[in-house]
Design a protein around this motif. Structure first.
Motif, PDB file in Angstrom:
ATOM      1  N   ILE A 312       0.826  -1.217   0.000  1.00  0.00           N
ATOM      2  CA  ILE A 312       0.000   0.000   0.000  1.00  0.00           C
ATOM      3  C   ILE A 312       0.858   1.263   0.000  1.00  0.00           C
ATOM      4  CG2 ILE A 312      -1.628   1.352   1.381  1.00  0.00           C
ATOM      5  CD1 ILE A 312      -3.063  -1.238   2.064  1.00  0.00           C
ATOM      6  N   PRO A 313       1.875   1.391   0.879  1.00  0.00           N
ATOM      7  CA  PRO A 313       2.709   2.597   0.829  1.00  0.00           C
ATOM      8  C   PRO A 313       3.386   2.818  -0.523  1.00  0.00           C
ATOM      9  CG  PRO A 313       3.080   1.432   2.881  1.00  0.00           C
ATOM     10  CD  PRO A 313       2.240   0.535   2.024  1.00  0.00           C
ATOM     11  N   GLU A 314       3.832   1.725  -1.163  1.00  0.00           N
ATOM     12  CA  GLU A 314       4.506   1.874  -2.454  1.00  0.00           C
ATOM     13  C   GLU A 314       3.524   2.189  -3.575  1.00  0.00           C
ATOM     14  OE1 GLU A 314       7.799   2.000  -3.016  1.00  0.00           O
ATOM     15  OE2 GLU A 314       7.974   1.926  -0.822  1.00  0.00           O
ATOM     16  N   PRO A 319       2.860   6.873 -10.300  1.00  0.00           N
ATOM     17  CA  PRO A 319       2.182   7.843 -11.175  1.00  0.00           C
ATOM     18  C   PRO A 319       0.712   7.470 -11.345  1.00  0.00           C
ATOM     19  CG  PRO A 319       4.259   7.102 -12.160  1.00  0.00           C
ATOM     20  CD  PRO A 319       4.015   6.226 -10.966  1.00  0.00           C
ATOM     21  N   HIS A 320      -0.131   8.465 -11.421  1.00  0.00           N
ATOM     22  CA  HIS A 320      -1.571   8.294 -11.639  1.00  0.00           C
ATOM     23  C   HIS A 320      -2.283   7.641 -10.445  1.00  0.00           C
ATOM     24  CE1 HIS A 320      -1.396   9.645 -15.778  1.00  0.00           C
ATOM     25  NE2 HIS A 320      -0.388   8.808 -16.009  1.00  0.00           N
ATOM     26  N   PHE A 321      -1.601   7.522  -9.311  1.00  0.00           N
ATOM     27  CA  PHE A 321      -2.287   6.966  -8.137  1.00  0.00           C
ATOM     28  C   PHE A 321      -3.423   7.893  -7.718  1.00  0.00           C
ATOM     29  CE2 PHE A 321      -2.929   7.147  -3.549  1.00  0.00           C
ATOM     30  CZ  PHE A 321      -3.311   5.841  -3.297  1.00  0.00           C
ATOM     31  N   GLY A 322      -4.557   7.275  -7.407  1.00  0.00           N
ATOM     32  CA  GLY A 322      -5.699   8.053  -6.940  1.00  0.00           C
ATOM     33  C   GLY A 322      -6.041   7.786  -5.496  1.00  0.00           C
ATOM     34  N   ALA A 323      -6.314   6.494  -5.168  1.00  0.00           N
ATOM     35  CA  ALA A 323      -6.717   6.160  -3.802  1.00  0.00           C
ATOM     36  C   ALA A 323      -6.655   4.651  -3.604  1.00  0.00           C
ATOM     37  CB  ALA A 323      -8.126   6.660  -3.522  1.00  0.00           C
ATOM     38  N   ILE A 324      -6.474   4.265  -2.363  1.00  0.00           N
ATOM     39  CA  ILE A 324      -6.689   2.880  -1.950  1.00  0.00           C
ATOM     40  C   ILE A 324      -8.109   2.808  -1.415  1.00  0.00           C
ATOM     41  CG2 ILE A 324      -5.986   1.006  -0.422  1.00  0.00           C
ATOM     42  CD1 ILE A 324      -3.881   1.675  -2.515  1.00  0.00           C
ATOM     43  N   LEU A 325      -8.935   1.958  -2.011  1.00  0.00           N
ATOM     44  CA  LEU A 325     -10.339   1.882  -1.614  1.00  0.00           C
ATOM     45  C   LEU A 325     -10.577   0.670  -0.710  1.00  0.00           C
ATOM     46  CD1 LEU A 325     -12.173   2.673  -4.991  1.00  0.00           C
ATOM     47  CD2 LEU A 325     -11.291   4.250  -3.255  1.00  0.00           C
ATOM     48  N   GLY A 326     -11.627   0.765   0.096  1.00  0.00           N
ATOM     49  CA  GLY A 326     -12.034  -0.369   0.923  1.00  0.00           C
ATOM     50  C   GLY A 326     -11.291  -0.437   2.244  1.00  0.00           C
ATOM     51  N   GLY A 327     -11.603  -1.505   2.981  1.00  0.00           N
ATOM     52  CA  GLY A 327     -11.085  -1.651   4.340  1.00  0.00           C
ATOM     53  C   GLY A 327      -9.761  -2.367   4.447  1.00  0.00           C
ATOM     54  N   ASN A 328      -9.277  -2.948   3.322  1.00  0.00           N
ATOM     55  CA  ASN A 328      -8.017  -3.699   3.344  1.00  0.00           C
ATOM     56  C   ASN A 328      -8.037  -4.793   4.413  1.00  0.00           C
ATOM     57  OD1 ASN A 328      -6.580  -2.183   1.244  1.00  0.00           O
ATOM     58  ND2 ASN A 328      -6.717  -0.484   2.699  1.00  0.00           N
ATOM     59  N   ALA A 330      -8.466  -8.065   3.463  1.00  0.00           N
ATOM     60  CA  ALA A 330      -8.283  -9.313   2.719  1.00  0.00           C
ATOM     61  C   ALA A 330      -6.837  -9.409   2.236  1.00  0.00           C
ATOM     62  CB  ALA A 330      -9.271  -9.384   1.562  1.00  0.00           C
ATOM     63  N   ASN A 331      -6.567 -10.342   1.340  1.00  0.00           N
ATOM     64  CA  ASN A 331      -5.202 -10.543   0.844  1.00  0.00           C
ATOM     65  C   ASN A 331      -4.991  -9.852  -0.501  1.00  0.00           C
ATOM     66  OD1 ASN A 331      -6.810 -12.295  -0.683  1.00  0.00           O
ATOM     67  ND2 ASN A 331      -5.154 -13.793  -0.927  1.00  0.00           N
ATOM     68  N   PHE A 332      -5.650  -8.719  -0.683  1.00  0.00           N
ATOM     69  CA  PHE A 332      -5.494  -7.946  -1.911  1.00  0.00           C
ATOM     70  C   PHE A 332      -5.721  -6.477  -1.594  1.00  0.00           C
ATOM     71  CE2 PHE A 332      -9.913  -9.486  -1.798  1.00  0.00           C
ATOM     72  CZ  PHE A 332     -10.616  -8.293  -1.869  1.00  0.00           C
ATOM     73  N   VAL A 333      -5.367  -5.655  -2.574  1.00  0.00           N
ATOM     74  CA  VAL A 333      -5.538  -4.207  -2.453  1.00  0.00           C
ATOM     75  C   VAL A 333      -6.324  -3.726  -3.660  1.00  0.00           C
ATOM     76  CG1 VAL A 333      -4.365  -1.970  -2.324  1.00  0.00           C
ATOM     77  CG2 VAL A 333      -3.369  -3.976  -1.196  1.00  0.00           C
ATOM     78  N   LEU A 334      -7.309  -2.887  -3.437  1.00  0.00           N
ATOM     79  CA  LEU A 334      -8.088  -2.279  -4.511  1.00  0.00           C
ATOM     80  C   LEU A 334      -7.580  -0.851  -4.693  1.00  0.00           C
ATOM     81  CD1 LEU A 334     -10.497  -2.819  -6.457  1.00  0.00           C
ATOM     82  CD2 LEU A 334     -11.964  -1.710  -4.763  1.00  0.00           C
ATOM     83  N   CYS A 335      -6.919  -0.624  -5.819  1.00  0.00           N
ATOM     84  CA  CYS A 335      -6.233   0.650  -6.038  1.00  0.00           C
ATOM     85  C   CYS A 335      -6.859   1.381  -7.219  1.00  0.00           C
ATOM     86  CB  CYS A 335      -4.743   0.391  -6.305  1.00  0.00           C
ATOM     87  SG  CYS A 335      -3.746   1.887  -6.423  1.00  0.00           S
ATOM     88  N   ARG A 336      -7.175   2.664  -7.012  1.00  0.00           N
ATOM     89  CA  ARG A 336      -7.771   3.489  -8.060  1.00  0.00           C
ATOM     90  C   ARG A 336      -6.705   4.368  -8.711  1.00  0.00           C
ATOM     91  NH1 ARG A 336     -13.073   6.364  -6.520  1.00  0.00           N
ATOM     92  NH2 ARG A 336     -13.967   4.627  -7.715  1.00  0.00           N
ATOM     93  N   PHE A 337      -6.789   4.474 -10.043  1.00  0.00           N
ATOM     94  CA  PHE A 337      -5.869   5.322 -10.798  1.00  0.00           C
ATOM     95  C   PHE A 337      -6.655   6.441 -11.476  1.00  0.00           C
ATOM     96  CE2 PHE A 337      -3.890   1.244 -10.251  1.00  0.00           C
ATOM     97  CZ  PHE A 337      -2.615   1.599  -9.809  1.00  0.00           C
ATOM     98  N   VAL A 338      -6.017   7.602 -11.597  1.00  0.00           N
ATOM     99  CA  VAL A 338      -6.711   8.807 -12.051  1.00  0.00           C
ATOM    100  C   VAL A 338      -5.949   9.451 -13.207  1.00  0.00           C
ATOM    101  CG1 VAL A 338      -7.740   9.225  -9.791  1.00  0.00           C
ATOM    102  CG2 VAL A 338      -5.521  10.246 -10.350  1.00  0.00           C
TER     103      VAL A 338
END
Length: 402
Positions: A312-314, A319-328, A330-338
């Motif tokens: 998550i920190p990395e 570039p184009h990082f928007g947000a980390i969504l959800g509660g984290n 689980a064993n995955f990360v949902l990452c939004r790009f803008v």
């Protein structure tokens, strides 16, 4: 006034033909010891293990000797997987008994079985709360069952239940027989609040509330626990778990259902007699030993640490990082790009996904088409080395997108 789920009656929702069903009685339901000549199994044992030699009397006959096979693979498995269920009880001690546990060929079979025993084709419906696991809708379509959608609250990546809308829709539509909830969710990674779940269970809804907990072992104990702890309190609750995620055993296809004894009984009556194989049951039993459960918990904790301390920190530096969504949770990360204006961009997310999969040897999951997930990639937490490759590759690919 809320109605207690103690009024839940399985006979009011299970299809009448399933209630009348006389289940197939297989040989292993009766006897499993002694010289077993009742099930037309191959008494010689697995043929590929047999010792075959030619006789020396010129008759060209073969001498065949059966070899000992400790797994007894020439025998049908225990149709109920009793030894595995005993170990599930140790893993989830709040579950009353093995009569509350159903074993399936992964959670997907359990999803299908629940729809088949409860929903009348062409008449009944299920409720889902998107964004959520896609198999609920697929199974409903296969079984000619309607799907009613009540989306999660998605603003700011909250991904929590719109409880009032769920209850209102369920009570206003008597064709809805199952409410599917997912906690921690897929693709949201978010644990659903207990107070919200209890409100639904106490709303007077006469159907079954199913909680899919494929990722529950990655959940921090400070945030919550498995909803299996509520099964004894709420007969209208059914919890699904799996050996595929935290146990790292996706290949054995073993799912676990935990619910009231009546629902579990109907599932047992309707299922194929030997659905879970001996090999799968043996591996599941070994994985559920006290020693190996502790190993699972340590591995799950390390995955969560990789998620929170590195991935998550990395990702936030890309570039184009928007947000980390959800509660984290689980064993995955949902990452939004803008895009350059800060708006979520499916174009950037999809280009990144396709370039990495087709040319960089790195496959993640594009989720931009899911409700509330515009511009999102779902990234499974890998090993430390894999996570470094993820960040390096994504930095290079995203940096080339204007």
């Amino acid at each position: 006034m809320p109605t207690s789920s103690s009024s839940f009656d399985a006979k009011r929702i299970v299809r009448p033909n399933i209630q009348r069903l006389v289940p197939y009685r297989c040989a292993r339901d009766d006897y499993s010891e002694g010289i077993l000549l009742d099930a037309n199994e191959n008494s010689y044992g697995p043929a590929f293990q047999a010792s075959i030699t030619e006789t020396k009397d010129g008759s060209n006959r073969l001498k065949i000797e059966a070899q000992a096979d400790k797994r007894q693979l020439h025998r049908y498995p225990d149709p109920l997987g009793r030894e595995v269920k005993q170990r599930v009880l140790r893993l989830r001690p709040s579950v009353p008994s093995t009569d509350n546990i159903f074993l399936g060929v992964g959670s997907d079979e359990i999803i299908d079985m629940l729809v088949r025993i409860i929903c009348q084709p062409g008449k009944d419906a299920i409720m889902v709360t998107p964004p959520t696991y896609g198999m609920y809708k697929v199974v409903a379509s296969i079984n000619d069952v309607d799907v009613v959608k009540v989306p999660l609250l998605v603003d700011d990546g909250l991904f929590q239940l719109d409880v009032d809308a769920v209850i209102r829709t369920a009570l206003d539509n008597p064709t809805i027989k199952i409410i599917w909830l997912c906690s921690p969710g897929n693709p949201t990674g978010t644990y659903l609040r207990e107070a919200d779940v209890r409100r639904i269970l106490e709303s007077g809804f006469a159907g079954l509330v199913v909680m899919d907990e494929a990722y529950v072992d990655f959940l921090s104990p400070e945030k919550g626990e498995s909803y299996a702890a509520l099964v004894a309190e709420y007969p209208g609750l059914f919890v699904m778990q799996t050996m595929s995620k935290s146990f790292g055993l996706a290949g054995i296809r073993v799912g676990v259902g935990i619910g009231g004894t009546e629902i579990v009984g109907y599932l047992n009556n309707a299922k194929a007699p030997y659905s879970v194989s001996t090999l799968s049951l043996d591996v599941a039993k070994a994985a559920l030993s006290d020693e190996n459960v502790e190993k699972m918990r340590r591995v799950a904790a390390d995955i969560a640490n990789q998620r929170d301390s590195y991935l998550i920190p990395e990702l936030k530096k890309l570039p184009h990082f928007g947000a980390i969504l959800g509660g984290n949770d689980a064993n995955f990360v949902l990452c939004r790009f803008v895009d350059g204006s800060g708006a979520p961009s499916n174009k950037i997310a999809k280009e990144t996904y396709e370039e990495m999969a087709e040319n960089q040897g790195l496959v993640v999951r594009y989720r931009g088409s899911d409700y509330g997930c515009e511009g999102c990639l779902r990234i499974t937490v890998g090993t430390p080395d894999e996570n470094r490759v993820v960040i390096d590759t994504m930095r290079r690919v995203l940096g080339s997108i204007l």
